[in-house]
Scaffold this motif. Sequence first.
Motif, PDB file in Angstrom:
ATOM      1  N   THR A 151       0.829  -1.211   0.000  1.00 29.02           N
ATOM      2  CA  THR A 151       0.000   0.000   0.000  1.00 29.02           C
ATOM      3  C   THR A 151       0.861   1.257   0.000  1.00 29.02           C
ATOM      4  O   THR A 151       0.337   2.364   0.058  1.00 29.02           O
ATOM      5  CB  THR A 151      -0.923   0.028   1.239  1.00 29.02           C
ATOM      6  N   CYS A 153       2.915   4.337  -1.278  1.00 30.52           N
ATOM      7  CA  CYS A 153       2.741   5.199  -2.446  1.00 30.52           C
ATOM      8  C   CYS A 153       3.929   6.157  -2.580  1.00 30.52           C
ATOM      9  O   CYS A 153       4.546   6.532  -1.583  1.00 30.52           O
ATOM     10  CB  CYS A 153       1.458   6.012  -2.343  1.00 30.52           C
ATOM     11  N   GLN A 279       6.971   4.346   4.350  1.00 28.60           N
ATOM     12  CA  GLN A 279       6.768   5.150   3.147  1.00 28.60           C
ATOM     13  C   GLN A 279       7.616   6.422   3.186  1.00 28.60           C
ATOM     14  O   GLN A 279       8.234   6.807   2.181  1.00 28.60           O
ATOM     15  CB  GLN A 279       5.283   5.489   3.015  1.00 28.60           C
ATOM     16  N   ALA A 309       7.343   0.711  -5.023  1.00 31.70           N
ATOM     17  CA  ALA A 309       6.183   1.603  -5.124  1.00 31.70           C
ATOM     18  C   ALA A 309       6.532   3.040  -4.789  1.00 31.70           C
ATOM     19  O   ALA A 309       5.771   3.962  -5.105  1.00 31.70           O
ATOM     20  CB  ALA A 309       5.070   1.111  -4.204  1.00 31.70           C
ATOM     21  N   GLN A 363       7.679   1.538 -10.406  1.00 31.83           N
ATOM     22  CA  GLN A 363       6.348   2.018 -10.031  1.00 31.83           C
ATOM     23  C   GLN A 363       5.268   1.493 -10.971  1.00 31.83           C
ATOM     24  O   GLN A 363       4.182   1.099 -10.530  1.00 31.83           O
ATOM     25  CB  GLN A 363       6.343   3.546 -10.012  1.00 31.83           C
ATOM     26  N   GLU A 367       1.991  -0.866  -9.942  1.00 32.44           N
ATOM     27  CA  GLU A 367       0.612  -0.467 -10.240  1.00 32.44           C
ATOM     28  C   GLU A 367      -0.117  -1.518 -11.079  1.00 32.44           C
ATOM     29  O   GLU A 367      -1.330  -1.658 -10.980  1.00 32.44           O
ATOM     30  CB  GLU A 367       0.592   0.886 -10.965  1.00 32.44           C
ATOM     31  N   ARG A 371      -0.292  -4.496  -6.330  1.00 31.87           N
ATOM     32  CA  ARG A 371      -1.219  -3.960  -5.334  1.00 31.87           C
ATOM     33  C   ARG A 371      -2.063  -5.087  -4.743  1.00 31.87           C
ATOM     34  O   ARG A 371      -2.228  -6.151  -5.339  1.00 31.87           O
ATOM     35  CB  ARG A 371      -2.114  -2.889  -5.959  1.00 31.87           C
TER      36      ARG A 371
END
Length: 458
Positions: A151, A153, A279, A309, A363, A367, A371
């Motif tokens: 999760t 980002c 993150q 990610a 990335q 995506e 995920r």
Amino acid sequence: MSKILICFSSHIYVKDEFKIISYYEGLIKELHRHHNDVLVCNTADFLTKPWAGKNSESSIIDVSRLRSYVENYSPDLIISFNNSKLSFLEELECPIIIWQADSFEFYNDKETIKSNPNRYLYFGLSDDDQPLLRNIGVNKDNLFVVPSGTTVCASSIEQDKSISFIGSNFISSGSLTKLLIKDNTKDVRDALKFLSENFYIDSDEYLNKHDLGHVSEYMDHGEISTISSCQNRINVLGVLLELGLELYGSRGWLTNAKYYPGLALAFNSKTVYSVQDNQDIYNSSKLCLNISHAQAVGAFPWRIMDIMASNGCLLSNYNKGVRDFASSYIDLPMYKSSGEAYSIAKKLLKDDVYRRELVEGSQICIEEKGRWKHRFEEIEMMTGIKIDNTNKSGECSVTILQSSEYVKESYRQAIKFAALVAKSAPRALYSPVYNSLVKMGFEIDYRTVKKIMEDNDV
């Protein structure tokens, strides 16, 4: 809406409570976001030995009340990482997924699995464990390869760190010292080196074949595997210090101060466990390091997808699983030695354009296939349980089981007394006193152990 019970062992203990690490936090939030009702059990809060142990609740827990609550909840699906879960869940009439967090060597209740192997569905991060599972009687139809998800980002924040690493300080077993004092022959040393670098070879079988069976009296398979894992991690981190390495994780890194003072000085004591914590570190780092345990051959650590990610660039040891996962999107440079790790890191830090290309390709890969929604589609096909319920109506929630609600009243004062006594006792006495009490038949719950260690900065 589906009702899902998720069980795992998360050991980080901060301010009198166990925290849920980022991987499980992300999975729980995504299950809820996809309109599932989620019941969460952190087994570190309930079991005496929640990792590589037995699914046996501490004697302080009122198991009958706990069982009644879970039975009334009546889950549609149980997900248990490493088979760490409450003792009575096999009795419930719903599918149980054993999802790999570590290799089978470190699962809980292995003998219970072997006694009824097809009670479960097995989700492996790779097929590395499948031969072993087939050997104990698991049908091939119950075996699945299911990667992790993330999760994390990307966010455009200042990248003020050259290289970061979030992880544990692997510590080799003290049994190695005892063994080498007793037998320091070349045959023993060569066998240990070989086995530590080849995790999925049966150590007992190999040692007996080479007339070295006595080694097993000192070190088990898990202890042997830490030899290369510990050394590789120290070697790689050591050479990257001069490039601006920052370390995060447990305070175990400070134990390096005597022999590797540079690593102790690189350690940032900030408590890191949540999705946001990870993150922020990955996005603020130019390079994000991965150094795998010996068990990660085809499988790869959860941090890989988190890094991919983010806006940080992944620098990992060579891993076939990582290569296969990303190959359609990007050719990630991976190292096979500490010297190669240094060379690649130095090149990436100098070449902003190349580094950015790797980040962008990573990335896109996440995506399109990394995920949790991608995993939920797979789980639905494998279990027949609907996981994506975003178009359904009805209320759903996340409930976290707390051991404090199920502690037998008679134990509450005893726990407070044990913690109070520990405050006045020298740290050197903790281990011998604990071992003596266990041998005498006293059971000390894991939460009390963690509380004493946290309160007294052990």
